[in-house]
Enzyme design. Sequence first.
Site, short mmCIF file in Angstrom:
data_model
loop_
_atom_site.label_atom_id
_atom_site.label_comp_id
_atom_site.label_asym_id
_atom_site.label_seq_id
_atom_site.Cartn_x
_atom_site.Cartn_y
_atom_site.Cartn_z
CE LYS A 1 0.16 8.08 -1.03
NZ LYS A 1 -0.71 7.19 -1.01
CE1 TYR B 1 -0.25 9.46 2.33
CE2 TYR B 1 -2.59 8.62 2.17
CZ TYR B 1 -1.16 8.46 2.70
OH TYR B 1 -0.40 7.16 2.22
CG HIS C 1 -2.07 -1.41 1.18
ND1 HIS C 1 -1.19 -2.94 1.14
CD2 HIS C 1 -3.09 -1.15 0.29
CE1 HIS C 1 -2.58 -3.25 0.97
NE2 HIS C 1 -3.21 -3.02 0.66
CB SER C 2 0.03 4.64 1.54
OG SER C 2 -0.84 4.27 1.01
CB VAL C 3 5.06 1.37 2.75
CG1 VAL C 3 6.53 0.68 2.34
CG2 VAL C 3 4.29 0.88 3.67
#
Length: 408
Positions: free
Chosen positions: A92, A178, A88-90
């Site tokens: 980013k 965000y 997921h947003s890891v």
Amino acid sequence: MNDTAEATGHPAPDEQDPAPEPVAVHGTVAPGYEPVRDAFARNFAQLGDRGAAVTVHRHGTPVVDLWAGTRDHDSTAPWERGTAQVVHSVTKGVSAAALLLLHQRGRLDLDAPVSTYWPEYAAEGKERTLVRHLLAHRAGVPVLDRPLTPDEAGRPGTGAAAVAAQAPVWEPGTEHGYHAQTYSWLTGELVRRVTGITLGRYVAEEIAGPLGLDLWIGLPPERKDRVGRSGAVSAPERGGLRLRPRRNVQDAYGDPASLTRRAFDAIDPPVDENSPAYHAAELPGANGIATAYALSRFYASLIGAVEQGPRLFAPSTLALARTVESEGPDRVLVVPTRFGPGFMLHGAASPLLADGSFGHPGRGGSLGFADPESGVAFGYVTNGLQKTVTNDPRAQALVRAVRGVLQG
């Protein structure tokens, strides 16, 4: 390192619920890091983990490398050392590193307007949006007036065109919020305009390849059998641990008209995160796939050389990565957040190891970060998704255990 073929965790006494079966924890820990192994086992016994892995590097060398449970959240097949998961947003944080590497190499100016590289982005009053605004969630485009379908979201060029045509909801650079989904198309298109290749390919060639990482943004078909199935699992509330978000955050997520819901619903209906199509797509803010070992080794390479691998960030780039660009109330996440140019910084919304730590959490639990002062890099991946965005109790239990080891 010491072999720790099996460790067990035991739940806090609870007269109403039977104690779950102890979990076998596989892997190794260096002497002194046994508390991390114990915390990892307790995550299964007390905090609802189904299948997970954690790796910690210190000064470029692995000191913790553990895995346990099942490969899939809904099966009994065992998690293996090389099991990978959608993080997921890891993702980013990996994407931010790609853009900062381009800056380090003189190909991307953070103080240039985004439209210098991507002329169409100047539409709808966005001509003064700087590259650093985009990286630090200050671009003002966390939502789309018309959400994209899952097919559109993964289709090359479609998301970029949508976000370029979107009017900002605040003047770029003046506030932060965000960019949960739109970050994918913002960063992905910027890298493509600068390099001529996709961000996923750039990561493969400039980061994952040189470091030998099992880390992908856009999974190759031949790697599909490496990826476990993830899904929602319940998180028991034990020992006074408060797992529920504050009421104002709940209200924001419950209101379809809020920036919070609209930002997370920029892809609608929700994607099937276990589908081959989703794994193969390139969404640099959301669908990276990695092992815990790969995340830890990646972050170790940002702060120093790793075993049989290069150091990626020059000292000036490392200092830049930790520079505060956004701090205070987040228009989307509601709670106060802190961001550098792409990385989330240590703070109340996402506690990392210490002041100066930088990295990124992922929805549902995964986490990766580095702490230059201690030389620690950390990666945790899980297939049991809980209702967390930035501050998962399982990841935090492991971080506290690492902190305790360092404090001795």
